[in-house]
Each structure stands twice: as structure tokens, then as C-alpha cells.
Design an enzyme around this catalytic site. Structure first.
Site, PDB file in Angstrom:
ATOM      1  N   ARG A   1      -6.928   3.939   3.258  1.00  0.00           N
ATOM      2  CA  ARG A   1      -7.924   3.352   4.143  1.00  0.00           C
ATOM      3  C   ARG A   1      -9.132   4.284   4.213  1.00  0.00           C
ATOM      4  NH1 ARG A   1      -5.707  -0.853   3.607  1.00  0.00           N
ATOM      5  NH2 ARG A   1      -4.824  -2.216   5.212  1.00  0.00           N
TER       6      ARG A   1
ATOM      7  N   HIS B   1     -11.570  -2.266  -3.082  1.00  0.00           N
ATOM      8  CA  HIS B   1     -10.300  -2.518  -2.370  1.00  0.00           C
ATOM      9  C   HIS B   1      -9.437  -3.552  -3.113  1.00  0.00           C
ATOM     10  CE1 HIS B   1      -8.181  -2.465   1.808  1.00  0.00           C
ATOM     11  NE2 HIS B   1      -7.316  -2.655   0.832  1.00  0.00           N
TER      12      HIS B   1
ATOM     13  N   GLU C   1     -15.882  -1.350   5.130  1.00  0.00           N
ATOM     14  CA  GLU C   1     -15.983  -2.174   3.932  1.00  0.00           C
ATOM     15  C   GLU C   1     -16.038  -3.658   4.300  1.00  0.00           C
ATOM     16  OE1 GLU C   1     -12.256  -0.582   2.206  1.00  0.00           O
ATOM     17  OE2 GLU C   1     -11.424  -2.574   2.511  1.00  0.00           O
TER      18      GLU C   1
HETATM   19  C1  DGY Z   1      -2.789  -3.835   2.583  1.00  0.00           C
HETATM   20  O1  DGY Z   1      -1.875  -4.651   2.417  1.00  0.00           O
HETATM   21  O2  DGY Z   1      -2.831  -3.098   3.567  1.00  0.00           O
HETATM   22  C2  DGY Z   1      -3.842  -3.784   1.540  1.00  0.00           C
HETATM   23  O3  DGY Z   1      -4.753  -2.794   1.817  1.00  0.00           O
HETATM   24  C3  DGY Z   1      -4.544  -5.109   1.417  1.00  0.00           C
HETATM   25  O4  DGY Z   1      -4.830  -5.596   2.656  1.00  0.00           O
END
Ligand code: DGY
Length: 321
Positions: free
Chosen positions: A240, A287, A269
Site C-alpha cells: 500500500r 496497482h 492513487e
Molecule cells: C488487494 O486485494 O488488497 C489488492 O490490493 C487489490 O485490491
């Protein structure tokens, strides 16, 4: 009138997942795949029994407070749950689940791609070739960092961290990690444990972040901690954006303290700080850690398994609140 539970579906999901939703529930789909703001989301939840959000739907305490009494479960289509205020959901008696395990392989692939893309200057090379600006070859041309045999550090040696470490072993890398609780020796598979992040950092030629975003990990990789990495280290973040102080990271990339960074996630983001675009030694992805068709299906089925268990009166396997 059917008594099947009504499920608000956050985003457009794979066909097989939407098919199962349509068969077993009364879904409110999002065919345009729009990001819904809080007011619209709350409105859509009127009369709903469940919501299946992605990390793009934010459910902070103020939104959770306005969800209808009928809504009993937030079955996330994600492993990360930082977009949901878990304490607020718990206070309201709303069950929260996530989708662990099923995206570990896909995310580990992207972490390795980020490592290699950063180390071997993939963005620069790709841009040069596409712009028709590659004029000649020389021994001094686009020289990067070799990762084979180097030290690979992991912060957050959970499911994704362990799979990524396993892939890094394929490059003969020596694995170092930190984690609140040390793994047993079978899970460690020879990885070297460090009690604190500060102890770990000096041992990382590549540092890969795999911890969740929580108030405790906000800006975890700040200027002081980045300074503890060896000169010329590479930072990889597929977890993250919140866990990296972006200004400090950019400074470390500009001065060459870090050779490069490979990033799949960012603060705020998809509105990436445009200052990143000027930094050549940053390899940037949008991402896509879990973005494979296999994993997207598996995430949906896992979220549905959680819903099915809940509405059958059982305990969902992946309950987080
Ligand atoms: C998650 O599953 O946390 C990924 O980052 C996609 O959302």
C-alpha cells in the site's frame, strides 16, 4: 418476491463471479464500473443485506454510520482492508471479510517484476525504444544493478511476503525479514530473522514491502529508515502507498541513495504525485498486483464463499471483523 439476499457489488467483476452472484443473490451490479462516492454508495445500500466492495470503495466510520440496519456483511473483494473502518463496522455489528491467499502468487509476480524493472531500468529502456531514440549499443549503455545473489529483505513476511521470498530464492538471493512473530523454521526456509525494521534495513540490497496499511505502518519507510538501507538499495512496494513517505522516497531516488524503486501502489492513487514522472529510476505500475484473470476469479469466489457461509448461518472463513 425472492428472499435471496441483496448484494451491492462495488465494481464490475469477472463474468463467472457475476454469474454466481446472479444465481445465488439479488445483486446490484455496476456495469459501467464507476467508482461510487460515499453518498451514492450509501443510497445504493438501501434495503441491501450485503456489500462486496473493492479497495476503491472507501468505507470510513462516517459512511459505516449511515449504512442501513439491513446491511449485515461487508464481503471485500480484496485482501487489504484499509479502505474499511473495521472498528466502526464491529461497533455496528457488521461482519467484515477479505480474500487472503488467492492473490499471493499474482502479487509476488508483480513484486519480482518491480524488483527487476527497477534494477534493470526497464522504464527507461522501454521509453527509449518506443520513442525511436535508441541510437547505439555500448558497454556503458543502460547499466543497471544485478540482483542475483544479493540480499532480499521483506517487511511483513505473511502470505504474499513468503511467496515473494520464495520467488527471490530463484535468483539465489539471501532472504532477510522482520515480522511481529518469528516464523517457524519450516516457513523460514533459511530466511534470516531480524527483530525490528531498523535491524533489518542495513541487510537489504532489495527491500520489498508486504505489510498492511494501518495507523502504525503509515509512513513506515520515512527518511530516517530509508537512510538505514545500504547505499544503492532498491525499494519495492506492492502493498500500500500509505506505508512509504513519498517525499522521502523521491529524495532518496534523486540523490542516488537508492539506486531505484519499483512501485505498484501509491498514496491517493490513482492520482499519483506527478513528481514521480520526472524520476527516471522509478519503475511505476498502476496497482496491478492481483490483476490476472485467474486471481480475479479466485478473489470473487473467495468473497462469495464468505457471503455463502454468512447467509447459511455459519462463520465466514475470512472474517476480519
Ligand atoms: C488487494 O486485494 O488488497 C489488492 O490490493 C487489490 O485490491
Amino acid at each position: 418476491m425472492s428472499d435471496k439476499p441483496v448484494v451491492v457489488v462495488g465494481r464490475k467483476l469477472p463474468e463467472a463471479v457475476e454469474g454466481r452472484l446472479a444465481r445465488d443473490y439479488r445483486p446490484k451490479f455496476n456495469p459501467e464500473d464507476r467508482v461510487r462516492e460515499a453518498a451514492e454508495l450509501i443510497d445504493l445500500c438501501t434495503g441491501a443485506d450485503a456489500i462486496m466492495p473493492c479497495h476503491s470503495e472507501h468505507l470510513p466510520a462516517e459512511v459505516i454510520a449511515k449504512l442501513p440496519e439491513s446491511l449485515k456483511i461487508i464481503a471485500n473483494y480484496s485482501v487489504g482492508v484499509d479502505h474499511v473502518d473495521l472498528a466502526a463496522a464491529k461497533d455496528r455489528g457488521i461482519v467484515v471479510t477479505n480474500t487472503p491467499d488467492v492473490l499471493s502468487d499474482a502479487t509476488a509476480e508483480i513484486a519480482i517484476l518491480c524488483m527487476l524493472g527497477a534494477a534493470r531500468r526497464a522504464s527507461e529502456g522501454n521509453r527509449l525504444v518506443r520513442a525511436g531514440q535508441w541510437k547505439s549499443w555500448s558497454p556503458a549503455f543502460m547499466v543497471g544493478t544485478q540482483v542475483t545473489g544479493k540480499r532480499f529483505g521483506v517487511i511483513g513476511m505473511g502470505r504474499v511476503g513468503q511467496v515473494t521470498a520464495q520467488r527471490a530464492r530463484g535468483f539465489d538471493m539471501e532472504i532477510h525479514y522482520t515480522k511481529r512473530r518469528r516464523l517457524d523454521s519450516a516457513q523460514e526456509a533459511g530466511a534470516i530473522y531480524h527483530q525490528t525494521v531498523e535491524d533489518l534495513l542495513p541487510h537489504c540490497d532489495v527491500l520489498s514491502l508486504h505489510c498492511p496499511a494501518t495507523p502504525e505502518t503509515l509512513d513506515l519507510m520515512n527518511a530516517e529508515r530509508l537512510a538505514l538501507l545500504p547505499d544503492g538499495a532498491i525499494l519495492v512496494n506492492t502493498a500500500r502507498g500509505a506505508i512509504v513517505d513519498q517525499a522521502a522516497l523521491m529524495a532518496a531516488l534523486r540523490t542516488g541513495k537508492l539506486a531505484a524503486a519499483g512501485l505498484d501502489v501509491y498514496k491517493d492513487e490513482p492520482h499519483i504525485d506527478p513528481a514521480f514522472f520526472e524520476i527516471e529510476n522509478a519503475f511505476l505500475l498502476p496497482h496491478i498486483g492481483s490483476a490476472t484473470s485467474e486471481t480475479r476469479d479466485a478473489m470473487g469466489f473467495r468473497a462469495l464463499d464468505n457471503l455463502d457461509a454468512f447467509f447459511a448461518g455459519g462463520e465466514p472463513r475470512d472474517r476480519v471483523a
